[in-house]
Design an enzyme around this catalytic site. Structure first.
Site, short mmCIF file in Angstrom:
data_model
loop_
_atom_site.label_atom_id
_atom_site.label_comp_id
_atom_site.label_asym_id
_atom_site.label_seq_id
_atom_site.Cartn_x
_atom_site.Cartn_y
_atom_site.Cartn_z
CG HIS A 98 -0.20 0.40 2.52
ND1 HIS A 98 0.57 -0.79 3.22
CD2 HIS A 98 -0.30 1.51 3.43
CE1 HIS A 98 1.01 -0.31 4.34
NE2 HIS A 98 0.41 0.94 4.43
NE ARG A 99 2.55 5.74 1.60
CZ ARG A 99 2.34 6.63 2.71
NH1 ARG A 99 1.70 6.75 3.55
NH2 ARG A 99 3.23 7.77 2.52
CE LYS A 103 14.39 -0.29 5.33
NZ LYS A 103 15.29 -1.55 5.64
CE LYS A 127 8.37 -3.82 14.21
NZ LYS A 127 9.57 -4.51 14.46
CE LYS A 139 12.29 -9.42 9.92
NZ LYS A 139 12.44 -8.05 10.57
CB SER A 395 15.87 1.54 8.13
OG SER A 395 16.63 0.51 8.59
#
Length: 505
Positions: A98-99, A103, A127, A139, A395
């Site tokens: 969605h974004r 990450k 998160k 991940k 990050s």
């Protein structure tokens, strides 16, 4: 506080007592505290999500979209070792796009499996949303024990896995950005970045394909200690809330609070350092083989140096050595920080936990069943998706630095110092007393990169903690459910605002 932390960091970096080349955590201790019927990590994440979804006001259709994993990559490739061919298994999960980019870390562990990777990717989505970092969750993992492989072999494995990611479009500064995790560190991130650059030489933003890099490769100052510092900021904020102080009968300050930390890797070490630097007594450190306990407080740097030289806490004279380390989780303390593995507090030991506040520095350290027991007993739990978000937050700063091709503070540091100097000269003239050179330098000092990173992280944690608090108070729910509710609503708003192509006829 920032100057105190900066002095601590300078001392540590000069002494070289902390190796950050890899995060070494045992993965064979995740069932000691749990009953057989307790859910695995992926199921636990789903259960927490379902509990929060009831308070979100989001439709069932959108909830299904948010909860589902978008894409999973599973690869197998051969690597030669000692004259024999070994087949290596690797995974990368993109839970939500969605974004973009997605990450999440890449871990090297013999315990890696697809379910674990999907659960961690989902947790990364929530998160990022809870701390307003504009990423989707991802991940990755490679099913190896890094201790069984030489450095040259690990480099070949890392580069080959990166090649697989490049071929399948699972890596890139606008697509998917890995980071260090269990068993990996700046060294592995450097190999990934170099491999990506060789296959994408035209990508001027290629350094942003991965974070957690060494400074010489485009890393950001403050990244190594980011998660531990975020843990400190988060616990500090929750202790300052009057309703928390009243519930756990605490004075509300970090100073003189007693802290026990499980795990002495990157996160546990830095969390211990920041608590110690700000006046807390770190009375216990729990590792996989033994634990160290001293009611008067442990000297963290001495303990770290001893373990570096001897490979264990055993024989350390500054604390009592506990041979059954898990029992120290049950000792009396103000704050318990599980900073090692998932499923460390389960139905077997939850009723014996005496800590007033548990700060989840690790991912999923408390099972859903244990969570209910602890909440009934009045324990405050600061959830993982909020408390350990410092790593992904910094990050984000590193990624932004790579895309801007500019070190934070480079454009404004001297201007800020000159402006402050001119203002200070006016003050000195009116006061009739010149300041000493030391006083002057302290007052006009322009922010360095790591100070700007600390400031950004502190602000992020303060805002996220207060948003969680407000939702918890408004809906009369626990902090984990509140944080997840906020996360779900933010993701739903993003999906609603952008629309969904091809979803409707």
């Amino acid at each position: 506080m920032s100057s105190l932390i900066a002095r601590q960091l300078r001392t540590i970096r000069r002494s070289g007592v902390l190796s950050l080349s890899a995060r070494k955590l045992s993965t064979g201790l995740t069932n000691l505290a749990t009953e057989e019927h307790e859910p695995k990590f992926l199921q636990a994440v789903g259960m927490y999500f379902d509990r929060a979804a009831k308070h979100s006001g989001v439709s069932e259709e959108v909830l299904k979209h948010i909860k589902s994993t978008d894409t999973v990559l599973s690869v197998t490739f051969p690597v030669e070792k000692d004259g024999k061919t070994v087949m290596i298994k690797g995974y990368r999960s993109q839970h939500s796009r969605h974004r973009l980019p997605c990450k999440g870390g890449i871990r090297f562990s013999s315990e890696v499996d697809l379910q674990e990777v999907e659960a961690l990717a989902a947790l990364m989505t929530y998160k990022c949303a809870v701390v307003d970092v504009p990423f989707g969750g991802g991940k990755g993992g490679i099913m190896i024990n890094p201790k069984d492989w030489t450095e040259a072999e690990l480099e070949r494995i890392t580069r080959r896995f990166t090649l697989e990611l490049c071929q399948k479009n699972f890596i890139g500064p606008g697509v998917d950005v890995p980071a260090p995790d269990v068993g990996t560190g700046p060294r592995e991130m450097g190999w990934i970045a170099d491999t990506y650059r060789n296959f994408n030489p035209q990508d001027v933003n290629g350094a942003g394909c991965v974070t957690g890099k060494a400074l010489s490769l485009g890393g950001v100052r403050g990244r190594n200690e980011a998660t531990g510092l975020g843990v400190y900021y988060g616990v500090r904020e929750f202790l300052s809330f009057p309703e928390v102080q009243k519930k756990i009968n605490h004075h509300g300050k970090v100073e003189d609070s007693t802290v026990i930390i499980q795990g002495f890797g990157n996160v546990g070490y830095w969390a211990a350092k920041f608590f110690e630097a700000n006046g807390a007594k770190v009375i216990g450190i729990v590792e996989h083989d033994v634990a160290a306990y001293n009611r008067a407080g442990i000297d963290i740097e001495q303990l770290s140096q001893w373990r570096k030289e001897h490979g264990s806490f055993k024989g350390f004279s500054g604390a009592q050595i506990v041979n059954d380390p898990m029992t120290l989780l049950e000792a009396e303390c103000d704050v318990l920080i599980p900073a090692a593995l998932e499923r460390q507090v389960g139905l077997k030991n939850a009723h014996r936990i005496k800590a007033k506040l548990i700060g989840e520095a690790a991912n999923g350290p408390v099972t859903p069943g244990a969570d209910e027991v602890l909440l009934k007993n009045g324990t405050i739990i600061v959830p993982d998706l909020l408390l350990n978000a410092g790593g992904v937050c910094v990050s984000y700063f590193e990624w932004a630095k790579n895309l801007s091709h500019l070190r934070f503070g480079r454009m404004n540091k001297r201007w800020d110092e000159r402006s402050k100097g001119q203002l200070l000269a006016l003050v000195e003239g009116n006061a009739g007393r010149p300041l000493s050179e030391v006083e002057r330098r302290q007052l006009i000092h322009g922010a360095e990169e790591h100070e700007l990173v600390y400031s950004g992280l502190e602000d992020t944690m303060i805002v996220a903690c207060n948003e969680t608090r407000q939702t918890a108070n408004a809906k009369n729910i626990d902090y984990r459910t509140a944080a997840l509710t906020n996360s779900i609503n933010k993701i739903a708003a993003s999906l609603s605002g952008s629309g969904s192509i091809f979803t409707h006829a």
